[in-house]
Scaffold this motif. Structure first.
Motif, short mmCIF file in Angstrom:
data_model
loop_
_atom_site.label_atom_id
_atom_site.label_comp_id
_atom_site.label_asym_id
_atom_site.label_seq_id
_atom_site.Cartn_x
_atom_site.Cartn_y
_atom_site.Cartn_z
N ASP A 79 -1.02 11.27 -3.77
CA ASP A 79 -0.38 12.11 -4.78
C ASP A 79 -0.55 11.52 -6.18
O ASP A 79 -1.18 10.47 -6.35
CB ASP A 79 1.09 12.39 -4.41
N VAL A 80 0.02 12.20 -7.18
CA VAL A 80 -0.19 11.78 -8.58
C VAL A 80 0.33 10.37 -8.86
O VAL A 80 -0.10 9.72 -9.81
CB VAL A 80 0.48 12.74 -9.60
N ASP A 81 1.28 9.90 -8.05
CA ASP A 81 1.83 8.57 -8.27
C ASP A 81 1.09 7.50 -7.48
O ASP A 81 1.42 6.32 -7.57
CB ASP A 81 3.31 8.54 -7.85
N GLY A 82 0.18 7.91 -6.62
CA GLY A 82 -0.52 6.92 -5.79
C GLY A 82 0.16 6.74 -4.43
O GLY A 82 -0.19 5.84 -3.68
N ASN A 83 1.14 7.60 -4.11
CA ASN A 83 1.73 7.56 -2.76
C ASN A 83 0.73 8.16 -1.79
O ASN A 83 -0.01 9.07 -2.14
CB ASN A 83 3.03 8.37 -2.71
N ARG A 84 0.76 7.62 -0.54
CA ARG A 84 -0.22 8.09 0.45
C ARG A 84 0.46 8.79 1.60
O ARG A 84 1.55 8.40 2.01
CB ARG A 84 -0.96 6.88 1.01
N PHE A 85 -0.20 9.81 2.10
CA PHE A 85 0.32 10.56 3.23
C PHE A 85 -0.81 10.78 4.24
O PHE A 85 -1.96 10.92 3.85
CB PHE A 85 0.86 11.92 2.77
N TYR A 127 2.77 2.02 3.48
CA TYR A 127 3.72 3.13 3.38
C TYR A 127 2.95 4.44 3.31
O TYR A 127 2.56 4.90 2.24
CB TYR A 127 4.63 2.94 2.17
N VAL A 183 0.86 -1.18 0.00
CA VAL A 183 0.00 0.00 0.00
C VAL A 183 0.90 1.24 0.00
O VAL A 183 1.62 1.47 0.96
CB VAL A 183 -0.92 0.01 1.24
N GLY A 184 0.89 1.97 -1.12
CA GLY A 184 1.73 3.16 -1.23
C GLY A 184 3.17 2.86 -1.61
O GLY A 184 3.97 3.77 -1.77
N SER A 185 3.50 1.61 -1.74
CA SER A 185 4.87 1.25 -2.14
C SER A 185 4.87 -0.16 -2.72
O SER A 185 3.82 -0.81 -2.80
CB SER A 185 5.81 1.31 -0.94
N LYS A 189 3.93 9.90 -16.81
CA LYS A 189 3.80 11.31 -16.45
C LYS A 189 4.62 12.12 -17.44
O LYS A 189 5.63 11.66 -17.94
CB LYS A 189 4.35 11.55 -15.04
N ASN A 215 5.53 4.34 -4.67
CA ASN A 215 4.73 4.20 -5.89
C ASN A 215 5.23 5.07 -7.03
O ASN A 215 4.89 4.84 -8.18
CB ASN A 215 3.26 4.53 -5.60
N SER A 216 6.05 6.06 -6.72
CA SER A 216 6.60 6.91 -7.78
C SER A 216 7.47 6.10 -8.73
O SER A 216 7.72 6.52 -9.86
CB SER A 216 7.44 8.04 -7.18
#
Lengths: 762, 169
Positions: free
Chosen positions: B143-149, B92, A91-93, A149, A112-113
């Motif tokens: 965010d645009v990449d799917g990262n979470r905060f 994450y 999740v997120g990575s 992107k 995820n970037s």
């Protein structure tokens, strides 16, 4: 990885990471040829840091980047130790893991970037694993061609997906030029419109002068002999001006209404035409609401800009110059005092409107949130009542309503507070004129008429100033709308006809997939190396769990997308070579989710053949087992299905879709889970209809219930995008493999359901 | 595992009987004392946003659920640490402690932040969709990449950011 950039006014832009040549050379000297290197932004402790995966012909290694010249080895595996390399999406990575004989080694984590990049890396590692060291040395890693992107080459900003070019660096002049080109066919009317507007404005400027300098100074103050005559002339003049102004206004209004509607019509037609030509992939990447907003709101925005905006701008500028010139010609000293507060007016207006706009944007947003809750609770009123949750819904609504109340109070109170102060500041200019002009009148250096004229002009002078203070904002908003519309107009479909497409007006129906690999994102394949053949008139059943890639096969067969690798043929001809019109007109579909358009049942059945006779429609419905229920409706075939077929049950909609397919009479028929989500009796009726439909056609059927594929000539079993089993149903049962297991599992489940039904009291 | 739970029943893992550890290579190992050990398991939260320390599922590499841990705090200290470390990696979602700059341009929000996992700059598109109000000031930002905060309470961020967020959430 990102740094604030002066060129972008402080907006952070990504910096591309690379390894130093010296370091790569040092690795090559000892670890074999470097095949690929990939940066990751998370370190072993799970915090942001710089790490590299470096793959050589001999090793897979992970290095920590201490500085651009200093790297520390963190993990090292020789290719001989590795059994398998996988990536796991968290999740997120995500994380790359290598399986060895005894353990599973987490190689490195990435945010995820870098997910797309690492998916490519893992595919390459899997391929490289099957190679010898020498072969690996010759392996060329192409990397990711499209990171998904786009960044501006000029400033490095991320380019929003609704536009092809950076909105910050875009040549505004070029867009403006292109935008005005759309108004070119209406140039004569636009010129006339502008002239009328200018005429109207000029007429508007006359009354203060006539009423001030002429009436007060020359007539009332001067008391000439022919005073009454001049007075009458002034009044008649004022009347004529009012009349002419009204006439101008009427003509201008009527003309603007026509022009506006014509321009919107043309623009919307072009946008919609362009949308219809685009491939499905365009719509996959965008939300329906966003596309609708472009066709509806952005097109309207352009219209406002072209019809009202440009002229309004011209008029405001000319008003400013015109009034300025009149004031200076009457009394330069007084005119100077009018100009003095102008910068303050511009500054205050700019900030006032900016602030108020944000407050009202927040109010509108909260308003839409409250509407959403209301919509939710009204649509779900049965559920709310059934579970007695009225109080909870009341709380939910109250919360949103209170949010809206707060936003409303803030916006309205700010407006109520700030607007009078803005007006107050604007009137300060006139106080200067009162004092200085009044003193001059007392001293005899100015006339009363001049003073009154000045007072009348001041308000009109500050109006354009306020407008011009917001010109950048207005222009940016209009050009952004233009960009969004142009993006649709300029978009090119991914799936296009070959320059000289092969015409196949009478398809026989032989279908062949040859080593087809495809992913909606190229780096993430949904189908891998899929090959099968269906002979004309045969039925192929496609079996697999949800997400295995079954529907993707159908999407490719219809040529909604083109394969990334391999090819698909119909009657031996590559699908990419055949005219799309010939494919679509001879491929029919019955999908799980039947989409019915607004209209009658008859119109929906005849969708693919609008000129179908009543007899054809009724016959198709009969074959589809739909006739009986359709005729039980009071309006029979003329029953209006309503939005998304709300008044028909799932099974009824499904049979309309089958009737539609029957009437379409396709050579190749696609059935996608056509009998799912209906009761057993309805399923039987649908199945009967399908059995009639598939006769003498090539059929590709996806079904969850395996019993519906009992008549298939051949089955393919798909797992994770790969064919794991193929053969006739009997062959596969005898083989006792995947298909056999699935059949057994379904039988056990249906037996359990039957027993459960029997246990229930009558 | 021997006593198969009835359909629809939750199979709770007895915290006194289970252990988590890391293999030498770093894979999460799961052991039910005196019964069996799995070389690599995946664990996750049933409620990652609302209650990340409760209802933790344990699955093997074939995605079969081995059971559910009701609360992390019931595990022994060593297992607790392993599970917490693993979940920290699995979910994450850095916590934003401060925002040094937030700029809006053409519908994109550019963030410069300091998180509990280091500094991070990121871009958010469609802020109305991707900045999610979880209630009581807590935000989930994607965010645009799917990262979470995660933001625990946005009212505590710098005033300019609070004003921008106030208008949004």
């Amino acid at each position: 990885m990102e740094a604030a950039n002066k060129k972008t006014g402080g907006v952070p832009v990504p910096q591309l990471k690379s390894l130093s040549d010296a370091f790569l050379q040092s690795i090559e000297a000892t670890k074999g040829k470097v095949i690929l290197s990939q940066y990751s932004d998370i370190n072993e402790q799970g915090v942001y840091g710089d790490r590299w995966l470096i793959v050589t012909s001999k090793f897979i290694e992970v290095y920590v980047e201490k500085s651009t010249e200093n790297y520390t080895l963190e993990r090292s595996l020789s290719w001989d130790e590795v059994v398998e390399v996988n990536s796991q999406n968290l999740v997120g990575s995500g994380i790359i893991e290598a399986t060895t004989e005894n353990d599973i080694v987490p190689l490195l984590q990435y945010s995820n970037s870098y997910a797309r990049e690492f998916n490519y890396v893992v595919r390459a590692l899997s391929k490289m694993h099957a190679l010898s060291e020498t072969e690996r040395e010759n392996y060329i890693y192409r990397g990711i061609s499209d990171s998904g992107k786009k960044f501006c080459e000029k400033c490095g900003r991320l380019i929003p997906e609704w536009t092809a070019s950076c909105p910050a660096c875009i040549d505004k002049g070029a867009i403006l030029k292109r935008l005005l080109a759309y108004a070119w066919p209406f140039r004569k009317q636009l010129i006339l419109l502008t002239l009328l507007m200018l005429g109207g404005t000029a007429l508007d400027l006359l009354p203060p002068y006539l009423g001030g300098v002429i009436l007060i100074d020359k007539v009332l103050g001067g008391k000439p002999e022919n005073g009454r005559q001049i007075l009458a002339m002034v009044v008649v003049g004022l009347f004529a001006i009012q009349l002419l102004g009204t006439l101008f206004s009427v003509i201008r209004g009527r003309m603007a209404a026509w022009l506006s509607a014509s321009l919107v019509y043309e623009l919307r037609k072009k946008t919609y035409e362009s949308l219809q030509k685009l491939s499905l992939s365009y719509f996959d990447k965008r939300q329906t609401g966003a596309i609708m907003s472009r066709v509806v709101h952005d097109v309207n925005g352009l219209n406002n800009f072209l019809i009202e905006g440009v002229q309004y701008f011209l008029v405001q500028v000319l008003l400013l110059i015109g009034i300025g010139a009149i004031l200076f010609s009457i009394n330069p000293k007084l005119a100077f005092w009018v100009i003095i507060p102008a910068p303050v007016v511009v500054f205050l207006s700019f900030h006032f409107w900016k602030y108020i706009w944000k407050l009202f944007a927040s109010f509108w947003h909260r308003n839409s949130k409250m509407t959403a809750v209301l919509n939710d609770s009204l649509s779900g009123v049965r559920v709310i009542k059934a579970f007695a949750q009225e109080d909870r819904e009341l709380d939910r609504f109250d919360q949103r309503s209170r949010d809206l109340y707060n936003a409303s109070v803030q916006a309205e109170q700010s407006w109520a507070t700030l607007f009078p102060w803005l007006s107050f500041v604007l009137t300060l200019g006139s106080l200067f004129v009162y004092f200085i002009g009044g003193s001059d009148v007392l001293l005899g250096t100015a006339t009363v008429g001049q003073l009154v004229t000045f007072m009348n002009y001041i308000g009109r002078f500050y109006g354009p100033l306020q407008f011009l203070s917001r010109i950048t904002d207005w222009l940016t908003r209009s050009l952004t709308s233009a960009e969004r519309v142009f993006e649709i107009l300029d978009a090119q479909p991914d799936v296009v006809d070959a320059p000289e497409p092969i015409r196949l007006p009478h398809i026989k129906g032989d279908v062949r997939f040859e080593n087809v690999t495809f992913g909606y994102d190229e780096h993430d394949p949904v189908l891998q190396n899929v090959s099968f053949t269906v002979k004309a008139g045969e039925m192929l059943g496609v079996v697999g769990h949800s997400g295995a890639g079954k529907s993707t096969i159908i999407n490719l067969l219809c040529r909604f997308y083109d394969p990334n690798e391999g090819r698909i043929t119909i009657d031996g001809v590559d699908l990419r070579e055949i005219a799309q019109q010939d494919i679509r007109s001879q491929v029919g579909m019955v999908l799980q989710e039947t989409f019915l358009f607004n209209g009658t049942i008859a119109e929906n059945i005849a969708y693919a053949k609008p000129k179908a006779t009543m007899e054809e429609i009724v016959r198709a419905a009969k074959v589809a087992n739909a006739h009986d229920y359709i005729t039980s409706f009071p309006n029979g075939y003329d029953t209006f299905v309503g939005e998304r077929g709300a008044r028909l049950s799932g099974g009824e909609r499904q049979r309309i879709a089958i009737a539609r397919a029957i009437l379409h009479d396709p050579r190749i028929l696609i059935l996608d889970e056509a009998t799912s989500a209906v009761d057993t009796e309805t399923e039987q009726k649908i199945q009967e209809a399908i059995d009639r439909l598939v006769q003498n056609r090539t059929t590709v059927a996806i079904a969850h219930r395996l019993s519906t594929l009992r008549n298939a000539d051949k089955l393919i079993i798909i797992e994770d995008g790969k064919i794991v089993e193929a053969g006739s149903p009997d062959e596969l049962l005898a083989k006792k493999g995947h298909y056999y297991n699935l059949v057994m599992a379904q039988e056990i489940k249906s037996k359990a359901e039957e027993e459960k039904q029997h246990e229930q009291p009558a | 595992m021997s006593n198969q739970p009835k359909f629809g029943e939750i199979e709770y893992l007895n915290p006194k009987e289970i252990e988590f550890s890391y293999s030498s290579a770093g894979a999460l190992r799961f052991t039910v004392k005196d019964r069996y050990s799995v070389i690599k398991v995946d664990i996750g939260c049933c409620f990652p946003l609302k209650s990340p320390n409760h209802f933790i599922w344990v699955k093997d590499t074939k995605n079969n659920e081995l059971g559910i841990i009701e609360s992390i705090t019931d595990l022994d200290q060593a297992s607790q640490k392993c599970v917490k470390d693993y979940l920290r990696k699995r979910y994450y979602m850095p916590n934003i402690n401060s925002v040094s700059n937030l700029k809006e341009e053409f519908g994109l929000w550019y963030w410069e932040t300091m998180t509990d996992r280091g500094s991070r700059n990121f871009v958010v598109k469609d802020p109305r969709q991707n900045i999610i109000n979880l209630g009581q000031g807590r935000l989930l930002i994607i965010d645009v990449d799917g990262n979470r905060f995660n933001v625990d309470n946005y009212d505590l961020l710098n005033p300019k950011v609070v004003i921008m967020l106030d208008r949004l959430v």
